[in-house]
Design a protein around this motif. Structure first.
Motif, PDB file in Angstrom:
ATOM      1  N   ASP A   4       0.825  -1.205   0.000  1.00  0.00           N
ATOM      2  CA  ASP A   4       0.000   0.000   0.000  1.00  0.00           C
ATOM      3  C   ASP A   4       0.862   1.259   0.000  1.00  0.00           C
ATOM      4  OD1 ASP A   4      -2.256  -1.479  -0.044  1.00  0.00           O
ATOM      5  OD2 ASP A   4      -2.777  -1.201   2.056  1.00  0.00           O
ATOM      6  N   PHE A   5       1.914   1.275   0.807  1.00  0.00           N
ATOM      7  CA  PHE A   5       2.788   2.437   0.867  1.00  0.00           C
ATOM      8  C   PHE A   5       3.499   2.647  -0.459  1.00  0.00           C
ATOM      9  CE2 PHE A   5       7.081   4.117   1.499  1.00  0.00           C
ATOM     10  CZ  PHE A   5       6.767   5.367   2.008  1.00  0.00           C
ATOM     11  N   GLN A   6       4.040   1.571  -1.027  1.00  0.00           N
ATOM     12  CA  GLN A   6       4.759   1.702  -2.290  1.00  0.00           C
ATOM     13  C   GLN A   6       3.823   2.133  -3.413  1.00  0.00           C
ATOM     14  OE1 GLN A   6       7.769   1.965  -2.887  1.00  0.00           O
ATOM     15  NE2 GLN A   6       7.762   1.912  -5.126  1.00  0.00           N
ATOM     16  N   ASP A   7       2.611   1.588  -3.428  1.00  0.00           N
ATOM     17  CA  ASP A   7       1.639   1.998  -4.442  1.00  0.00           C
ATOM     18  C   ASP A   7       1.343   3.500  -4.334  1.00  0.00           C
ATOM     19  OD1 ASP A   7       1.497  -0.556  -5.394  1.00  0.00           O
ATOM     20  OD2 ASP A   7      -0.415  -1.040  -4.445  1.00  0.00           O
ATOM     21  N   ALA A   8       1.221   3.988  -3.085  1.00  0.00           N
ATOM     22  CA  ALA A   8       0.944   5.406  -2.876  1.00  0.00           C
ATOM     23  C   ALA A   8       2.136   6.255  -3.307  1.00  0.00           C
ATOM     24  CB  ALA A   8       0.616   5.661  -1.404  1.00  0.00           C
ATOM     25  N   VAL A  10       4.335   5.464  -5.650  1.00  0.00           N
ATOM     26  CA  VAL A  10       4.355   5.426  -7.111  1.00  0.00           C
ATOM     27  C   VAL A  10       3.310   6.388  -7.681  1.00  0.00           C
ATOM     28  CG1 VAL A  10       3.848   3.982  -9.128  1.00  0.00           C
ATOM     29  CG2 VAL A  10       5.317   3.104  -7.295  1.00  0.00           C
ATOM     30  N   ALA A  11       2.130   6.426  -7.053  1.00  0.00           N
ATOM     31  CA  ALA A  11       1.065   7.319  -7.524  1.00  0.00           C
ATOM     32  C   ALA A  11       1.488   8.786  -7.400  1.00  0.00           C
ATOM     33  CB  ALA A  11      -0.211   7.066  -6.735  1.00  0.00           C
ATOM     34  N   LEU A  12       2.152   9.127  -6.293  1.00  0.00           N
ATOM     35  CA  LEU A  12       2.641  10.492  -6.130  1.00  0.00           C
ATOM     36  C   LEU A  12       3.692  10.805  -7.191  1.00  0.00           C
ATOM     37  CD1 LEU A  12       2.867  13.173  -4.628  1.00  0.00           C
ATOM     38  CD2 LEU A  12       4.416  12.053  -2.999  1.00  0.00           C
ATOM     39  N   GLY A  13       4.581   9.849  -7.438  1.00  0.00           N
ATOM     40  CA  GLY A  13       5.602  10.054  -8.461  1.00  0.00           C
ATOM     41  C   GLY A  13       5.009  10.261  -9.837  1.00  0.00           C
ATOM     42  N   ALA A  14       3.963   9.490 -10.140  1.00  0.00           N
ATOM     43  CA  ALA A  14       3.308   9.636 -11.443  1.00  0.00           C
ATOM     44  C   ALA A  14       2.701  11.029 -11.602  1.00  0.00           C
ATOM     45  CB  ALA A  14       2.236   8.562 -11.596  1.00  0.00           C
ATOM     46  N   ARG A  15       2.156  11.557 -10.504  1.00  0.00           N
ATOM     47  CA  ARG A  15       1.578  12.904 -10.551  1.00  0.00           C
ATOM     48  C   ARG A  15       2.672  13.948 -10.765  1.00  0.00           C
ATOM     49  NH1 ARG A  15      -1.436  16.610 -12.319  1.00  0.00           N
ATOM     50  NH2 ARG A  15      -2.470  18.028 -10.831  1.00  0.00           N
ATOM     51  N   LEU A  16       3.829  13.750 -10.143  1.00  0.00           N
ATOM     52  CA  LEU A  16       4.940  14.673 -10.338  1.00  0.00           C
ATOM     53  C   LEU A  16       5.401  14.667 -11.793  1.00  0.00           C
ATOM     54  CD1 LEU A  16       7.080  13.976  -7.125  1.00  0.00           C
ATOM     55  CD2 LEU A  16       5.517  15.893  -7.536  1.00  0.00           C
ATOM     56  N   ARG A  17       5.500  13.481 -12.366  1.00  0.00           N
ATOM     57  CA  ARG A  17       5.923  13.390 -13.765  1.00  0.00           C
ATOM     58  C   ARG A  17       4.889  14.047 -14.688  1.00  0.00           C
ATOM     59  NH1 ARG A  17       8.540   8.392 -17.180  1.00  0.00           N
ATOM     60  NH2 ARG A  17       8.536   9.480 -19.192  1.00  0.00           N
ATOM     61  N   GLN A  38      19.850  14.574 -11.853  1.00  0.00           N
ATOM     62  CA  GLN A  38      18.775  14.009 -12.668  1.00  0.00           C
ATOM     63  C   GLN A  38      18.301  12.684 -12.095  1.00  0.00           C
ATOM     64  OE1 GLN A  38      19.670  14.033 -16.821  1.00  0.00           O
ATOM     65  NE2 GLN A  38      17.717  13.140 -17.440  1.00  0.00           N
ATOM     66  N   SER A  39      19.177  11.970 -11.388  1.00  0.00           N
ATOM     67  CA  SER A  39      18.790  10.686 -10.786  1.00  0.00           C
ATOM     68  C   SER A  39      17.717  10.884  -9.718  1.00  0.00           C
ATOM     69  CB  SER A  39      20.008   9.999 -10.174  1.00  0.00           C
ATOM     70  OG  SER A  39      20.600  10.817  -9.169  1.00  0.00           O
ATOM     71  N   LYS A  40      17.757  12.021  -9.019  1.00  0.00           N
ATOM     72  CA  LYS A  40      16.725  12.283  -8.011  1.00  0.00           C
ATOM     73  C   LYS A  40      15.376  12.506  -8.681  1.00  0.00           C
ATOM     74  CE  LYS A  40      15.366  15.296  -4.181  1.00  0.00           C
ATOM     75  NZ  LYS A  40      15.777  16.325  -3.199  1.00  0.00           N
ATOM     76  N   ILE A  41      15.377  13.223  -9.795  1.00  0.00           N
ATOM     77  CA  ILE A  41      14.132  13.427 -10.543  1.00  0.00           C
ATOM     78  C   ILE A  41      13.530  12.084 -10.905  1.00  0.00           C
ATOM     79  CG2 ILE A  41      13.090  14.450 -12.597  1.00  0.00           C
ATOM     80  CD1 ILE A  41      14.211  16.535 -10.683  1.00  0.00           C
ATOM     81  N   SER A  42      14.369  11.188 -11.414  1.00  0.00           N
ATOM     82  CA  SER A  42      13.899   9.864 -11.839  1.00  0.00           C
ATOM     83  C   SER A  42      13.360   9.056 -10.664  1.00  0.00           C
ATOM     84  CB  SER A  42      15.045   9.108 -12.513  1.00  0.00           C
ATOM     85  OG  SER A  42      14.653   7.789 -12.843  1.00  0.00           O
ATOM     86  N   LYS A  43      14.078   9.090  -9.551  1.00  0.00           N
ATOM     87  CA  LYS A  43      13.654   8.307  -8.385  1.00  0.00           C
ATOM     88  C   LYS A  43      12.332   8.807  -7.822  1.00  0.00           C
ATOM     89  CE  LYS A  43      18.279   6.872  -6.909  1.00  0.00           C
ATOM     90  NZ  LYS A  43      19.339   7.041  -5.874  1.00  0.00           N
ATOM     91  N   ARG A  48      10.761   5.435  -6.351  1.00  0.00           N
ATOM     92  CA  ARG A  48      11.890   4.781  -5.691  1.00  0.00           C
ATOM     93  C   ARG A  48      12.473   5.629  -4.570  1.00  0.00           C
ATOM     94  NH1 ARG A  48      16.134   4.189  -9.396  1.00  0.00           N
ATOM     95  NH2 ARG A  48      15.077   5.562 -10.884  1.00  0.00           N
ATOM     96  N   GLN A  49      11.984   6.853  -4.424  1.00  0.00           N
ATOM     97  CA  GLN A  49      12.401   7.738  -3.346  1.00  0.00           C
ATOM     98  C   GLN A  49      11.185   8.500  -2.854  1.00  0.00           C
ATOM     99  OE1 GLN A  49      15.908  10.142  -4.053  1.00  0.00           O
ATOM    100  NE2 GLN A  49      15.179  11.792  -2.742  1.00  0.00           N
ATOM    101  N   THR A  50      11.068   8.629  -1.536  1.00  0.00           N
ATOM    102  CA  THR A  50       9.939   9.349  -0.956  1.00  0.00           C
ATOM    103  C   THR A  50      10.209  10.852  -0.971  1.00  0.00           C
ATOM    104  OG1 THR A  50       9.496   7.489   0.518  1.00  0.00           O
ATOM    105  CG2 THR A  50       8.448   9.590   1.061  1.00  0.00           C
ATOM    106  N   ALA A  51       9.305  11.612  -1.557  1.00  0.00           N
ATOM    107  CA  ALA A  51       9.445  13.070  -1.589  1.00  0.00           C
ATOM    108  C   ALA A  51       9.296  13.638  -0.186  1.00  0.00           C
ATOM    109  CB  ALA A  51       8.390  13.674  -2.512  1.00  0.00           C
ATOM    110  N   GLN A  52      10.056  14.678   0.100  1.00  0.00           N
ATOM    111  CA  GLN A  52       9.907  15.430   1.337  1.00  0.00           C
ATOM    112  C   GLN A  52       9.044  16.663   1.048  1.00  0.00           C
ATOM    113  OE1 GLN A  52      11.191  14.255   4.330  1.00  0.00           O
ATOM    114  NE2 GLN A  52      11.543  12.496   2.983  1.00  0.00           N
ATOM    115  N   PRO A  53       8.400  17.237   2.061  1.00  0.00           N
ATOM    116  CA  PRO A  53       7.576  18.428   1.817  1.00  0.00           C
ATOM    117  C   PRO A  53       8.319  19.530   1.065  1.00  0.00           C
ATOM    118  CG  PRO A  53       7.187  17.597   4.020  1.00  0.00           C
ATOM    119  CD  PRO A  53       8.321  16.782   3.469  1.00  0.00           C
TER     120      PRO A  53
END
Length: 280
Positions: A4-8, A10-17, A38-43, A48-53
């Motif tokens: 559930d956490f990883q799915d969430a 990934v969903a946040l990452g998709a919105r960022l992209r 650029q690797s941080k953008i990709s993650k 693959r990386q949790t965004a901070q506020p």
């Protein structure tokens, strides 16, 4: 990490992209605007990386969409409700987390807990808890409020004596051999476990080291009624409340329970451990 956490994430990452694409920015251009690798953008975009506020604030400025800031922060907030880092929880010490445990226990009628490496907190003596919390504070490099945290943990145990509640514990025998305190403290802790066997509100099972297991004891977990599962990892706690997660951990509980012994057999298992202690 929970599905559930990883799915969430990934969903946040998709919105960022999506926001980056709408702004017509490549990954390299986004890296230039943010000053990140650029690797941080990709993650971030692939989960693959949790965004901070602060990352979200930089992102909305880079894509020129301050209007979506609240949306992204809400999405991150929902993710962090399930995934609670120890760094953040223990930033002021252990007492606050113990107070939260008191509150969750008060609103729960039935608790099922499995521990593979330590005595369950609700059954700990003050001395055992003090040593365990001090070790945790050293490892996590958090403020030492050990005495206050111990007092709160002991207050939580008042629920064990309240009619209408049910506490079911399964402890892998290996946890009783873990040396987190001096032998004399561990001896008193084992005596405490023996005393708990006779309480009407408590069911205590011990999985002997030589027991045939229906599943391996991967990690400890606590089930609060049928509404919440709490799982501890080295870096975070998972607070899981989906029906599928609760059903999965309830099934794991049932499998572990098949290998446990109770009553006089549990007493004998604990007594064997106590006899092995060098308290001379």
């Amino acid at each position: 990490m929970s599905t559930d956490f990883q799915d969430a994430r990934v969903a946040l990452g998709a919105r960022l992209r999506e926001l980056r694409d709408e702004a017509g920015l490549t990954g390299r251009a986004m890296a230039d605007r943010t000053g990140w690798q650029q690797s941080k953008i990709s993650k971030l975009e692939t989960g693959r990386q949790t965004a901070q506020p602060a990352d979200l604030d930089v992102w909305v400025e880079a894509v020129g969409r301050p209007d979506v800031s609240a949306e992204l922060h809400a999405q991150l907030g929902g993710l962090e409700t399930s995934y609670r880092s120890w760094r953040r929880q223990l930033s002021g010490g252990h007492r606050a987390r113990q107070e939260e445990a008191v509150a969750e226990t008060r609103r729960t009628k039935r608790i099922r807990a499995f521990e593979s490496a330590r005595v369950p907190g609700l059954l700990q003596t003050a001395d055992y808890a003090r040593h365990l919390l001090a070790l945790n504070a050293t490892f996590s490099e958090s403020p030492r409020d050990t005495d206050e945290a111990v007092r709160t943990r002991m207050r939580r145990q008042e629920a064990l004596y309240e009619p209408g509640r049910r506490f079911q514990f399964i402890v892998w025998e290996a946890a009783l051999h873990v040396a987190v305190c001096p032998p004399v403290v561990m001896a008193a802790q084992l005596d405490r476990l023996v005393g708990a066997i006779g309480l009407d509100t408590i069911e205590l099972g011990i999985i002997p080291l030589g027991a045939q297991l229906a599943r391996t004891p991967a990690h400890g977990f606590w089930i609060y009624d049928d509404r919440l599962v709490i799982v501890e990892t080295i870096n975070a706690e998972m607070w899981l409340d989906s029906e599928s997660d609760i059903a999965l951990y309830s099934r794991a509980w049932d499998f572990l329970r098949r290998s446990a012994v109770y009553g006089h057999e549990a007493h004998r298992s604990i007594a064997r451990v106590r006899m092995s202690l060098d308290i001379s």
